[in-house]
Scaffold this active site. Structure first.
Site, PDB file in Angstrom:
ATOM      1  CB  THR A 105     -31.668 -47.951 -26.472  1.00  0.00           C
ATOM      2  OG1 THR A 105     -31.850 -46.576 -26.155  1.00  0.00           O
ATOM      3  CG2 THR A 105     -31.627 -48.790 -25.217  1.00  0.00           C
TER       4      THR A 105
ATOM      5  CE  LYS B 245     -30.607 -45.526 -30.437  1.00  0.00           C
ATOM      6  NZ  LYS B 245     -31.557 -44.460 -30.709  1.00  0.00           N
TER       7      LYS B 245
ATOM      8  N   GLY C 151     -31.532 -29.519 -31.617  1.00  0.00           N
ATOM      9  CA  GLY C 151     -30.749 -30.643 -31.126  1.00  0.00           C
ATOM     10  C   GLY C 151     -29.918 -31.257 -32.243  1.00  0.00           C
ATOM     11  CB  ALA C 152     -26.800 -31.698 -33.157  1.00  0.00           C
ATOM     12  N   GLY C 153     -28.267 -34.592 -31.420  1.00  0.00           N
ATOM     13  CA  GLY C 153     -27.921 -35.916 -30.898  1.00  0.00           C
ATOM     14  C   GLY C 153     -28.416 -37.008 -31.838  1.00  0.00           C
ATOM     15  N   GLY C 154     -28.557 -38.227 -31.275  1.00  0.00           N
ATOM     16  CA  GLY C 154     -28.936 -39.380 -32.093  1.00  0.00           C
ATOM     17  C   GLY C 154     -30.269 -39.202 -32.804  1.00  0.00           C
ATOM     18  CB  ALA C 155     -33.657 -38.259 -31.609  1.00  0.00           C
TER      19      ALA C 155
ATOM     20  CG  ASP D 100     -34.544 -43.835 -33.489  1.00  0.00           C
ATOM     21  OD1 ASP D 100     -35.457 -44.546 -33.031  1.00  0.00           O
ATOM     22  OD2 ASP D 100     -33.430 -43.731 -32.948  1.00  0.00           O
TER      23      ASP D 100
ATOM     24  N   GLY E 117     -44.558 -37.063 -30.213  1.00  0.00           N
ATOM     25  CA  GLY E 117     -43.521 -38.094 -30.335  1.00  0.00           C
ATOM     26  C   GLY E 117     -44.057 -39.512 -30.187  1.00  0.00           C
TER      27      GLY E 117
HETATM   28  P1  NDP Z   1     -28.768 -37.425 -27.281  1.00  0.00           P
HETATM   29  O1  NDP Z   1     -28.215 -37.413 -25.894  1.00  0.00           O
HETATM   30  O2  NDP Z   1     -28.057 -38.153 -28.355  1.00  0.00           O
HETATM   31  O3  NDP Z   1     -28.914 -35.888 -27.780  1.00  0.00           O
HETATM   32  C1  NDP Z   1     -29.563 -34.917 -27.013  1.00  0.00           C
HETATM   33  C2  NDP Z   1     -29.558 -33.584 -27.758  1.00  0.00           C
HETATM   34  O4  NDP Z   1     -30.381 -32.694 -27.014  1.00  0.00           O
HETATM   35  C3  NDP Z   1     -28.195 -32.937 -27.872  1.00  0.00           C
HETATM   36  O5  NDP Z   1     -28.094 -32.297 -29.103  1.00  0.00           O
HETATM   37  C4  NDP Z   1     -28.203 -31.908 -26.724  1.00  0.00           C
HETATM   38  O6  NDP Z   1     -27.487 -30.747 -27.033  1.00  0.00           O
HETATM   39  C5  NDP Z   1     -29.655 -31.515 -26.685  1.00  0.00           C
HETATM   40  N1  NDP Z   1     -30.084 -31.050 -25.376  1.00  0.00           N
HETATM   41  C6  NDP Z   1     -30.141 -31.779 -24.220  1.00  0.00           C
HETATM   42  N2  NDP Z   1     -30.613 -31.011 -23.215  1.00  0.00           N
HETATM   43  C7  NDP Z   1     -30.831 -29.778 -23.734  1.00  0.00           C
HETATM   44  C8  NDP Z   1     -31.303 -28.530 -23.200  1.00  0.00           C
HETATM   45  N3  NDP Z   1     -31.640 -28.418 -21.910  1.00  0.00           N
HETATM   46  N4  NDP Z   1     -31.425 -27.471 -24.031  1.00  0.00           N
HETATM   47  C9  NDP Z   1     -31.078 -27.591 -25.337  1.00  0.00           C
HETATM   48  N5  NDP Z   1     -30.612 -28.724 -25.900  1.00  0.00           N
HETATM   49  C10 NDP Z   1     -30.502 -29.800 -25.116  1.00  0.00           C
HETATM   50  O7  NDP Z   1     -30.259 -37.929 -27.128  1.00  0.00           O
HETATM   51  P2  NDP Z   1     -31.181 -38.603 -28.276  1.00  0.00           P
HETATM   52  O8  NDP Z   1     -31.078 -37.773 -29.486  1.00  0.00           O
HETATM   53  O9  NDP Z   1     -30.911 -40.052 -28.353  1.00  0.00           O
HETATM   54  O10 NDP Z   1     -32.639 -38.463 -27.623  1.00  0.00           O
HETATM   55  C11 NDP Z   1     -33.289 -37.208 -27.546  1.00  0.00           C
HETATM   56  C12 NDP Z   1     -34.744 -37.429 -27.158  1.00  0.00           C
HETATM   57  O11 NDP Z   1     -35.411 -38.105 -28.219  1.00  0.00           O
HETATM   58  C13 NDP Z   1     -34.958 -38.290 -25.904  1.00  0.00           C
HETATM   59  O12 NDP Z   1     -35.947 -37.676 -25.097  1.00  0.00           O
HETATM   60  C14 NDP Z   1     -35.482 -39.596 -26.454  1.00  0.00           C
HETATM   61  O13 NDP Z   1     -36.362 -40.252 -25.545  1.00  0.00           O
HETATM   62  C15 NDP Z   1     -36.248 -39.104 -27.667  1.00  0.00           C
HETATM   63  N6  NDP Z   1     -36.452 -40.143 -28.694  1.00  0.00           N
HETATM   64  C16 NDP Z   1     -37.731 -40.365 -29.103  1.00  0.00           C
HETATM   65  C17 NDP Z   1     -37.984 -41.311 -30.050  1.00  0.00           C
HETATM   66  C18 NDP Z   1     -39.398 -41.547 -30.463  1.00  0.00           C
HETATM   67  O14 NDP Z   1     -39.641 -42.561 -31.136  1.00  0.00           O
HETATM   68  N7  NDP Z   1     -40.343 -40.676 -30.158  1.00  0.00           N
HETATM   69  C19 NDP Z   1     -36.913 -42.121 -30.669  1.00  0.00           C
HETATM   70  C20 NDP Z   1     -35.578 -41.766 -30.222  1.00  0.00           C
HETATM   71  C21 NDP Z   1     -35.378 -40.806 -29.247  1.00  0.00           C
HETATM   72  P3  NDP Z   1     -25.865 -30.613 -26.928  1.00  0.00           P
HETATM   73  O15 NDP Z   1     -25.332 -31.327 -28.141  1.00  0.00           O
HETATM   74  O16 NDP Z   1     -25.644 -29.155 -26.965  1.00  0.00           O
HETATM   75  O17 NDP Z   1     -25.494 -31.270 -25.621  1.00  0.00           O
END
Ligand code: NDP
Length: 289
Positions: A71, A75, A136-140, A112, A254
């Site tokens: 995690t 990753k 969103g465009a992060g890891g998940a 994931d 989730g």
């Molecule tokens: P990252 O930090 O990689 O990405 C977060 C994303 O969320 C980014 O695109 C960010 O946007 C966006 N974001 C954060 N805060 C805000 C906000 N206030 N308003 C709008 N966009 C926002 O995180 P992950 O992708 O790794 O994780 C995201 C969630 O997924 C976590 O809560 C994690 O616990 C959950 N998760 C759940 C899993 C499951 O099995 N259910 C598995 C993996 C993750 P920007 O790019 O603009 O900063």
């Protein structure tokens, strides 16, 4: 003479490397699954900093571990240590599960997005030919967008605040999968396109203790024809899902995604079918649901 079976007291080791990692609940469901199947496996939640990561990866081999989850922030760092990647992990560019094979080689997978797809299908959802909007465009989000596209979705719309990250994910899906992808800037209170089939919150918005928050979209554009999914698993019934439910949309939490990805890890490491229901129940119990 009767031959006695030789005892084996050695535990098979699995676990997770991360920092911060204290609040990662994966061990609870994996240990419950090992106990349910009567396996002498352990799942240890381990704090590993970027400086300590090379030693931790050497320990995977030295301790003859069966596998490990990665995690934040590992990753991506893990990739140079691996001998082979799954197709999805290669496209996504991130690995959350390492499997140590019998010959000692290390295989990297990303469970994931697969966990998300499986939870959606189990809830009666369909991906073939569907139009998906990912917030969103992060890891998940990357894992979900790529797996949905590989599972036959026709269009992926990425909505993200950071334009660079959002465009990069849309370009990745266009380039590496058969789906069409586009980026939409996230200007507060954005409308959900009316032809959307599946809407996914892949941001941490709504995660406890900030569970009084929800992604800023125009909830009156959520339609009963849509399936609305959250990656946030604690609470399972987020405000996002509640608001979507009020508009008649079908909702998928989730928690199912977390249990399904955990079940895939279990099978990758043990070679056995995972007791998915037990894993899900254990998570519900853990979160007091
Ligand atoms: P990252 O930090 O990689 O990405 C977060 C994303 O969320 C980014 O695109 C960010 O946007 C966006 N974001 C954060 N805060 C805000 C906000 N206030 N308003 C709008 N966009 C926002 O995180 P992950 O992708 O790794 O994780 C995201 C969630 O997924 C976590 O809560 C994690 O616990 C959950 N998760 C759940 C899993 C499951 O099995 N259910 C598995 C993996 C993750 P920007 O790019 O603009 O900063």
């Amino acid at each position: 003479m009767e031959s006695k079976e030789k005892k084996n007291y050695r535990a098979e080791l699995t676990g997770v490397f991360g920092d911060p990692v204290d609040d990662n609940p994966t061990g609870v469901m994996e240990e419950a699954a090992y106990a349910a199947r009567g396996l002498n496996f352990r799942y240890i939640t381990m704090k590993v900093t970027p400086e300590g990561f090379p030693d931790a990866m050497r320990a995977v081999r030295a301790l003859h571990m069966r596998g490990v989850n990665l995690t934040m922030p590992h990753k991506l760092n893990v990739i140079p240590w691996l001998d082979e990647l799954s197709v999805a992990a290669e496209v996504i560019g991130a690995v959350n599960t390492v499997v140590v094979r019998e010959d000692g080689t290390l295989f990297g997978e990303n469970t994931d997005g697969k966990g998300f797809v499986e939870a959606l299908l189990r809830a009666g959802g369909v991906l073939e030919g569907k139009k998906i909007v990912v917030l969103g465009a992060g890891g998940a989000a990357r894992a979900i967008a790529v797996e949905c596209a590989l599972a036959g979705a026709s269009r992926i719309t990425v909505v993200n605040r950071d334009e660079g990250r959002g465009r990069e994910l849309a370009a990745l899906v266009n380039e590496k999968t058969g789906a069409e992808a586009e980026y939409l800037p996230w200007a507060g209170g954005i409308d959900v396109p009316g032809d959307t089939d599946i809407l996914v919150n892949a941001t941490p918005v709504g995660l406890a203790p900030l569970d009084g928050e929800m992604p800023e979209i125009n909830y009156d554009t959520v339609l009963p024809s849509m399936t609305v999914c959250d990656v946030v698993f604690n609470p399972a019934d987020t405000l996002f899902l509640k608001e979507a439910g009020k508009r008649g949309a079908k909702t998928v939490s989730g928690l199912g995604m977390l249990a399904c990805q955990g079940a895939r890890n279990f099978t990758l490491w043990t070679g056995e079918e995972a007791p998915l229901r037990i894993m899900e129940e254990k998570l519900r119990e853990e979160f007091g649901l």
